[in-house]
Design a protein around this motif. Sequence first.
Motif, PDB file in Angstrom:
ATOM      1  N   SER A   1     -47.189 -17.403  26.549  1.00  0.00           N
ATOM      2  CA  SER A   1     -47.200 -18.717  25.908  1.00  0.00           C
ATOM      3  C   SER A   1     -46.575 -18.649  24.528  1.00  0.00           C
ATOM      4  CB  SER A   1     -48.632 -19.265  25.807  1.00  0.00           C
ATOM      5  OG  SER A   1     -49.428 -18.423  24.998  1.00  0.00           O
ATOM      6  N   LEU A   2     -46.163 -19.808  24.031  1.00  0.00           N
ATOM      7  CA  LEU A   2     -45.578 -19.931  22.698  1.00  0.00           C
ATOM      8  C   LEU A   2     -46.290 -21.048  21.944  1.00  0.00           C
ATOM      9  CD1 LEU A   2     -41.759 -19.937  23.558  1.00  0.00           C
ATOM     10  CD2 LEU A   2     -43.156 -17.958  22.987  1.00  0.00           C
TER      11      LEU A   2
ATOM     12  N   LEU B   1     -42.919 -21.421  31.069  1.00  0.00           N
ATOM     13  CA  LEU B   1     -42.657 -22.123  29.814  1.00  0.00           C
ATOM     14  C   LEU B   1     -41.842 -23.377  30.090  1.00  0.00           C
ATOM     15  CD1 LEU B   1     -41.630 -19.089  27.545  1.00  0.00           C
ATOM     16  CD2 LEU B   1     -43.928 -20.031  27.901  1.00  0.00           C
ATOM     17  N   ASN B   2     -42.037 -24.405  29.267  1.00  0.00           N
ATOM     18  CA  ASN B   2     -41.238 -25.614  29.455  1.00  0.00           C
ATOM     19  C   ASN B   2     -39.842 -25.429  28.860  1.00  0.00           C
ATOM     20  OD1 ASN B   2     -41.339 -26.242  26.622  1.00  0.00           O
ATOM     21  ND2 ASN B   2     -43.383 -27.137  26.922  1.00  0.00           N
ATOM     22  N   ILE B   3     -38.989 -26.422  29.045  1.00  0.00           N
ATOM     23  CA  ILE B   3     -37.587 -26.304  28.628  1.00  0.00           C
ATOM     24  C   ILE B   3     -37.473 -26.108  27.118  1.00  0.00           C
ATOM     25  CG2 ILE B   3     -35.389 -27.518  28.478  1.00  0.00           C
ATOM     26  CD1 ILE B   3     -36.026 -28.874  31.105  1.00  0.00           C
ATOM     27  N   GLU B   4     -38.255 -26.872  26.345  1.00  0.00           N
ATOM     28  CA  GLU B   4     -38.185 -26.751  24.890  1.00  0.00           C
ATOM     29  C   GLU B   4     -38.615 -25.363  24.430  1.00  0.00           C
ATOM     30  OE1 GLU B   4     -39.684 -29.157  20.889  1.00  0.00           O
ATOM     31  OE2 GLU B   4     -40.914 -29.166  22.703  1.00  0.00           O
ATOM     32  N   GLU B   5     -39.652 -24.804  25.057  1.00  0.00           N
ATOM     33  CA  GLU B   5     -40.143 -23.480  24.679  1.00  0.00           C
ATOM     34  C   GLU B   5     -39.106 -22.412  25.011  1.00  0.00           C
ATOM     35  OE1 GLU B   5     -44.981 -24.008  25.196  1.00  0.00           O
ATOM     36  OE2 GLU B   5     -43.727 -23.524  26.935  1.00  0.00           O
ATOM     37  N   ARG B   6     -38.490 -22.498  26.185  1.00  0.00           N
ATOM     38  CA  ARG B   6     -37.468 -21.511  26.563  1.00  0.00           C
ATOM     39  C   ARG B   6     -36.262 -21.602  25.629  1.00  0.00           C
ATOM     40  NH1 ARG B   6     -38.763 -23.236  31.927  1.00  0.00           N
ATOM     41  NH2 ARG B   6     -36.775 -24.348  32.117  1.00  0.00           N
ATOM     42  N   TYR B   7     -35.874 -22.830  25.278  1.00  0.00           N
ATOM     43  CA  TYR B   7     -34.727 -23.012  24.388  1.00  0.00           C
ATOM     44  C   TYR B   7     -35.022 -22.433  23.004  1.00  0.00           C
ATOM     45  CZ  TYR B   7     -31.173 -25.289  21.533  1.00  0.00           C
ATOM     46  OH  TYR B   7     -30.160 -25.522  20.646  1.00  0.00           O
ATOM     47  N   THR B   8     -36.211 -22.707  22.471  1.00  0.00           N
ATOM     48  CA  THR B   8     -36.578 -22.207  21.139  1.00  0.00           C
ATOM     49  C   THR B   8     -36.626 -20.685  21.123  1.00  0.00           C
ATOM     50  OG1 THR B   8     -37.887 -24.211  20.738  1.00  0.00           O
ATOM     51  CG2 THR B   8     -38.309 -22.316  19.316  1.00  0.00           C
TER      52      THR B   8
END
Length: 231
Positions: free
Chosen positions: A18-19, A73-80
């Motif tokens: 998790s992030l 992870l969601n898209i925003e988390e993977r991108y970050t």
Amino acid sequence: MESSYDVYSRHKIIVVNSLKIMKWYGYNHLEEIIVRRRDDKLYKFREGDFKRLCRQDIEDMLLLLVQNKLSNLNIEERYTLNVALRMFTRRIVIQEHVEDLQLGVESYQKKINLQRPDSYHSDLRKMTAYTAYPDIHGIIYEDELNRKRLMRTDELHKFSDGTLNYVRTALSNIDQRIDMDYLPNRKWSKQDKQRDQVMIQAIDKKLKDRRLMRNLEKFVGENLTGETYGC
């Protein structure tokens, strides 16, 4: 921001659990990262702890990203996470990728002003190749012109991959009692073999570090110097 505790570990990262993302002035910052390592334990660190991690950890997380193994992870988390890892990787590649034209060696290290390795000593001619040099942590080897040279453990970063692999092969043959034409005909003492093992381990570590940095460099795109590697 950094954690107040030690985050270094030799265990491989197998999943990013998790992030926790903090948004600040329109930018995302990784406030907390929780990963699971091969020892099946959870580890927690922050984006500012990247420089305190084992560099293999950075490669592990990048591989999980490019292999699409972070579907939890969601898209925003993977991108970050992707942006943070690539920015850190690009910084260390630029910082530590140094090409010394005088030596003709491309190496990753922090000391920019390289000097030639201290490989020549007048007394080397009288000594046996692939034995330890007295008073210095180093091995006597023969170069491509059959000249005896000194390779010190604290100067391995000044030698090309080809030279390191050549010396390592010779030392390995001695350790495994393989008779080769280029090796001196002598009985190797237990002390000689022990010192050979120390040098083999040092060479292996240096070659592994270079392979790791080259792998990390691939994640940030084309070679930053525009050059290709060679042995």
